[in-house]
Design a protein around this motif. Structure first.
Motif, PDB file in Angstrom:
ATOM      1  N   ASN A 190       0.816  -1.225   0.000  1.00 18.72           N
ATOM      2  CA  ASN A 190       0.000   0.000   0.000  1.00 18.72           C
ATOM      3  C   ASN A 190       0.846   1.270   0.000  1.00 18.72           C
ATOM      4  OD1 ASN A 190      -2.423  -1.273  -0.140  1.00 18.72           O
ATOM      5  ND2 ASN A 190      -3.267  -0.396   1.734  1.00 18.72           N
ATOM      6  N   TYR A 218     -12.571  -1.662  12.627  1.00 15.53           N
ATOM      7  CA  TYR A 218     -13.350  -1.091  11.522  1.00 15.53           C
ATOM      8  C   TYR A 218     -14.826  -1.462  11.657  1.00 15.53           C
ATOM      9  CZ  TYR A 218     -15.077  -0.412   6.760  1.00 15.53           C
ATOM     10  OH  TYR A 218     -15.822  -0.036   5.669  1.00 15.53           O
ATOM     11  N   VAL A 252     -12.534   9.876   9.082  1.00 13.05           N
ATOM     12  CA  VAL A 252     -12.971   9.168   7.879  1.00 13.05           C
ATOM     13  C   VAL A 252     -12.542   7.712   7.991  1.00 13.05           C
ATOM     14  CG1 VAL A 252     -12.741   9.018   5.378  1.00 13.05           C
ATOM     15  CG2 VAL A 252     -12.777  11.256   6.503  1.00 13.05           C
ATOM     16  N   LEU A 253     -13.470   6.820   7.716  1.00 10.51           N
ATOM     17  CA  LEU A 253     -13.186   5.400   7.841  1.00 10.51           C
ATOM     18  C   LEU A 253     -12.546   4.843   6.579  1.00 10.51           C
ATOM     19  CD1 LEU A 253     -16.296   3.822   9.593  1.00 10.51           C
ATOM     20  CD2 LEU A 253     -14.004   4.043  10.493  1.00 10.51           C
ATOM     21  N   GLU A 254     -11.511   4.056   6.766  1.00 11.31           N
ATOM     22  CA  GLU A 254     -10.917   3.331   5.644  1.00 11.31           C
ATOM     23  C   GLU A 254     -10.877   1.861   6.003  1.00 11.31           C
ATOM     24  OE1 GLU A 254      -7.185   4.706   4.306  1.00 11.31           O
ATOM     25  OE2 GLU A 254      -7.856   6.763   3.947  1.00 11.31           O
ATOM     26  N   PRO A 255     -11.438   1.012   5.156  1.00 10.60           N
ATOM     27  CA  PRO A 255     -11.436  -0.419   5.483  1.00 10.60           C
ATOM     28  C   PRO A 255     -10.019  -0.968   5.464  1.00 10.60           C
ATOM     29  CG  PRO A 255     -12.216  -0.060   3.237  1.00 10.60           C
ATOM     30  CD  PRO A 255     -12.101   1.287   3.871  1.00 10.60           C
ATOM     31  N   PRO A 256      -9.721  -1.970   6.294  1.00 12.19           N
ATOM     32  CA  PRO A 256      -8.378  -2.576   6.301  1.00 12.19           C
ATOM     33  C   PRO A 256      -8.036  -3.154   4.934  1.00 12.19           C
ATOM     34  CG  PRO A 256      -9.687  -3.342   8.163  1.00 12.19           C
ATOM     35  CD  PRO A 256     -10.622  -2.601   7.263  1.00 12.19           C
ATOM     36  N   GLU A 257      -6.745  -3.206   4.667  1.00 11.89           N
ATOM     37  CA  GLU A 257      -6.281  -3.765   3.396  1.00 11.89           C
ATOM     38  C   GLU A 257      -6.693  -5.232   3.294  1.00 11.89           C
ATOM     39  OE1 GLU A 257      -2.030  -4.558   1.072  1.00 11.89           O
ATOM     40  OE2 GLU A 257      -2.086  -3.791   3.120  1.00 11.89           O
ATOM     41  N   GLU A 258      -7.283  -5.581   2.165  1.00 14.08           N
ATOM     42  CA  GLU A 258      -7.718  -6.959   1.972  1.00 14.08           C
ATOM     43  C   GLU A 258      -6.561  -7.804   1.455  1.00 14.08           C
ATOM     44  OE1 GLU A 258     -11.143  -7.405  -0.421  1.00 14.08           O
ATOM     45  OE2 GLU A 258     -12.386  -6.032   0.746  1.00 14.08           O
ATOM     46  N   GLN A 291      -9.579  -5.115  11.411  1.00 14.25           N
ATOM     47  CA  GLN A 291     -10.902  -5.460  10.890  1.00 14.25           C
ATOM     48  C   GLN A 291     -11.962  -5.330  11.984  1.00 14.25           C
ATOM     49  OE1 GLN A 291     -11.604  -6.170   7.685  1.00 14.25           O
ATOM     50  NE2 GLN A 291     -13.780  -6.292   8.199  1.00 14.25           N
TER      51      GLN A 291
END
Length: 752
Positions: free
Chosen positions: A439, A468, A507-513, A465
């Motif tokens: 990332n 989140y 601001v929410l950012e989802p964890p890296e998949e 996760q």
């Protein structure tokens, strides 16, 4: 060189005065250079004037006005240097007024201006050899000018550090090794004494040549004496980061020596042992200088006898001898520090550990194959022992014995090591820390080898996760209350309070998949034994020099066999005999008439037509199915979506290997014969390969150097050595201990 400031101001009226003053001071420093500096290539006036020209143009000057001024200044500098030489011949002046070319390097590249200015600002003064000359530029104003120029360059290019990989690789290829080594690691007596060899590079961006950003606002911290494993998915930019470090595109302190092993050695008539000795350019140059100085001192003694003791010529000769003897003392001390007298024994030991016999060490380098030349490159790097050693997939061209030796050697490496590798067992052996590149950032896992890093990373991902999901649930709870009571008079105040809370939440950012890569080898029908056998097979390209002698081997439908041994002992030859591409001199190969075999080798990857897509290539090489069937089959090996339709030249090495696996399995094989299947696969790809091989319904025979793959897949170890192949009683780790024990007894490595 008078009226420099006026000339620059007239040619560049719109340039910031601080930048103009800086250019003026820089030129005045250049005017102190001697003819010797230019003749010995310590200083290139053309390059320095070109740098100043690009600096002024970057700061807003018109190139059409600056170019004539640059040409005029270059002529004046060359004239002044000629006058200096004439003065030296008359006076015998031996003062060393040479500019330090280590500070004034690589200024002709506009992308490097910010880095170059930062180098020039270190310590307040421009460094000289012999004496310090105070800068005439106000340092506070200079700092302000640097920031202005850096801002302009960054704004124009929309980046902070631009790394053009192909250009720099070509640059190295066009230079001989000695020149490139000294350019990156200039020999400077005492320059690093007492200085820290830790590396800390704050907040940088890194781009590859096509403008693709691979790191954003990244920080690189390397503590001296630590061994770092750099891991991440294929194509993420790990090799690019190593190349940028190795060429000082990133601001590594000048006193820290760097060596990068990334490509095989060019072959010539130099013997392998001498090639390793020559790799230490500092030692080679010091020995050459020592010989030249001793010869010159002898000449001076003879010349003195021809003149009167009180003559000017004798005074000049005595001055020269005094300087030479002082420098000779420095050289001797440096050679003692690097233990030059033990160099040949150390080089021979390193070569032996990497598989070079005493006889092969005396062979010319052009007589070795590509894989062996890569080993020579590795041996040269280990011999040099730079402050920062950069290794890119060092185990790819090594066999298990050589990897065992290398890991033992690196455990005691005295300086900093940064290695890119997907070999888990190797990283578990040598890494003290893991750097995870993903990332566009670098995450540090200090004090962890690969296994502990993998467990910690997974725990971090799960925690992220959970956090989140908790935040999403909390936001939903607030939003539900707001939606329900926004227009309720009794609850409106509470609703407004929750609206404010919601607005203040980050601001929410989802964890890296994590990309889930899967391999799936197709199921096959059962066959009755015998499946595939070798009976008392002997083979050699020359009947008097057999590679295989009386070998018997049996592969069944449930076999999981690893074939190990030193490179060149006949492992690949054995596979070709099994495949019947080579005919044995004695003995025979028997196999079930219905048997289908899939044979994977790196050659299959190299022979692909990279200008076509994977689907088109498979339909040409293995016709008989629809495009949809090919895409579905590729999907079973992680080549999903549009990957199967784009040119294979755009795929990473690991993705090309997956295409090769998919192609080989189109005939639903009963037996998989694999030659180094894990090369070029990243960690996720290797995990997928392990799962697929464990679940395969047929038999597996593999040649591999990856101990973690062997330990997870294979339950039989067969060792190829001394012209025969025998089953080894134990695991792959037992075999590794056997190798280390043998090397320890021979004195090649020391057991830790």
């Amino acid at each position: 060189m008078s009226n420099l400031g006026l000339q620059i101001r007239q040619a560049a009226p719109h340039v910031d005065p601080v930048v103009a003053d800086y250019a003026k001071g820089y030129l005045e420093h250049l005017s102190t250079a001697t003819q010797d500096a230019v003749q010995s290539k310590q200083l290139s006036l053309t390059d320095e004037v070109t740098f100043l020209k690009s600096l002024l143009v970057s700061a807003g000057a018109e190139e059409s006005k600056i170019s004539p001024l640059a040409d005029e200044l270059l002529k004046k500098l060359n004239l002044q240097l000629s006058e200096n030489q004439a003065r030296l011949e008359v006076t015998g002046d031996t003062s060393k007024r040479l500019l330090d070319i280590n500070v004034l390097k690589s200024h002709d590249n506009k992308a490097n201006i910010n880095t170059s200015l930062a180098l020039l600002g270190v310590g307040g003064d421009i460094e000289h050899q012999g004496r310090q000359i105070e800068t005439r530029v106000d340092l506070k104003k200079l700092e302000k000018a640097e920031k202005k120029i850096a801002k302009k360059v960054a704004k124009r290019n929309n980046k902070f550090v631009k790394y053009e990989a192909s250009k720099l690789i070509n640059q190295q290829n066009n230079e001989d090794y000695d020149s490139f080594f000294l350019k990156i690691n200039p020999l400077d007596f005492g320059s690093g004494a007492g200085k820290s060899k830790d590396i800390k590079i704050d907040t940088f961006d890194l781009y590859v040549g096509d403008g693709q950003r691979i790191l954003s606002d990244a920080q690189l911290t390397l503590s001296f004496g630590r061994r770092y494993g750099l891991v991440g998915q294929n194509g993420i930019g790990k090799s690019t980061l190593l190349r940028a470090l190795s060429r000082r595109e990133l601001n590594v302190p000048q006193h820290i020596s760097i060596l990068h092993v990334e490509q095989e050695l060019r072959g010539d008539e130099t013997k392998a042992l001498q090639s390793v000795l020559d790799a230490d350019v500092w030692r080679k140059q010091l020995l050459t200088e020592e010989s030249q100085i001793n010869n010159r001192v002898q000449e001076i003694e003879k010349l003195r006898s021809e003149f009167n003791e009180e003559s000017l010529e004798v005074k000049k000769l005595d001055n020269e001898r005094e300087d030479l003897e002082g420098h000779l003392q420095q050289i001797s001390e440096r050679l003692v520090d690097m233990e030059s007298d033990k160099a040949e024994a150390r080089a021979a030991s390193i070569l032996y550990g990497l598989g070079f016999s005493a006889e092969s060490q005396q062979r010319p380098t052009n007589s070795f194959s590509g894989g062996w030349r890569m080993r020579l490159s590795l041996a040269r790097a280990l011999f040099c022992q730079p402050d920062l050693l950069l290794l890119d997939e060092p185990t790819n061209n090594l066999d298990v014995p050589s990897i065992a030796y290398l890991s033992e050697y690196l455990k005691t490496y005295p300086s900093t090591l940064l290695v890119v590798s997907h070999d888990r067992a190797f990283l578990n052996e040598i890494a003290t820390d893991i750097i995870y590149q993903h990332n566009e950032r670098l995450d540090y896992y200090r004090g962890q080898n690969f296994d502990s890093f993998y467990a910690t990373k997974e725990e971090r991902r799960k925690n992220a996760q959970r956090e989140y999901e908790s935040q999403v649930a909390y936001r939903k709870h607030l939003q539900d209350f707001i939606d329900k009571f926004r227009y309720n008079a009794a609850k409106s105040q509470e609703a407004q309070s929750r609206i404010k809370k919601l607005e203040k939440l980050p601001v929410l950012e989802p964890p890296e998949e994590e990309k889930n890569i899967t391999f799936k080898f197709p199921d096959c029908e059962k066959l009755s034994p015998p499946i595939l056998q070798l009976q008392d097979v002997s083979f050699g390209y020359d009947k008097n020099e057999l590679l295989l002698n009386d070998v018997s081997l049996d592969v069944q439908m449930d076999s999981r066999i690893a074939l190990v041994g030193a490179n060149g002992c006949g492992k690949t030859t054995l596979l070709k005999v099994l495949m019947e591409t080579l005919v044995p001199i004695k003995g025979y190969v028997s196999k079930n008439p219905r048997l289908r075999i899939a044979y994977f080798t790196q050659h299959h990857v190299d022979s692909m037509d990279l200008n076509t897509s994977a689907v088109d290539w498979m339909s040409t090489a293995f016709p008989g199915r629809t495009d949809e069937e090919y895409r579905r089959h590729l999907g079973a090996f992680g080549i999903t979506g549009t990957l199967g339709l784009q040119k294979m030249a755009l795929l990473s090495g690991g993705q090309k290997s997956r295409v090769a696996f998919a192609a080989l399995c189109l005939n639903n094989p009963h037996i998989l014969i694999l030659d180094e299947p894990s090369n070029h696969l990243d960690t996720a790809g290797i995990d997928a390969l392990i799962r697929a091989l464990k679940g395969f319904s047929g038999g597996v025979l593999m040649v591999s150097h990856d101990i973690s793959v062997i330990s997870n897949v294979c339950n039989e170890i067969w060792v190829s050595e001394e012209g025969t192949v025998k089953r080894f009683d134990g695991t792959i780790y037992d075999y590794k201990d056997y190798i280390i024990s043998t090397a320890t007894k021979a004195g090649v490595v020391k057991r830790h």
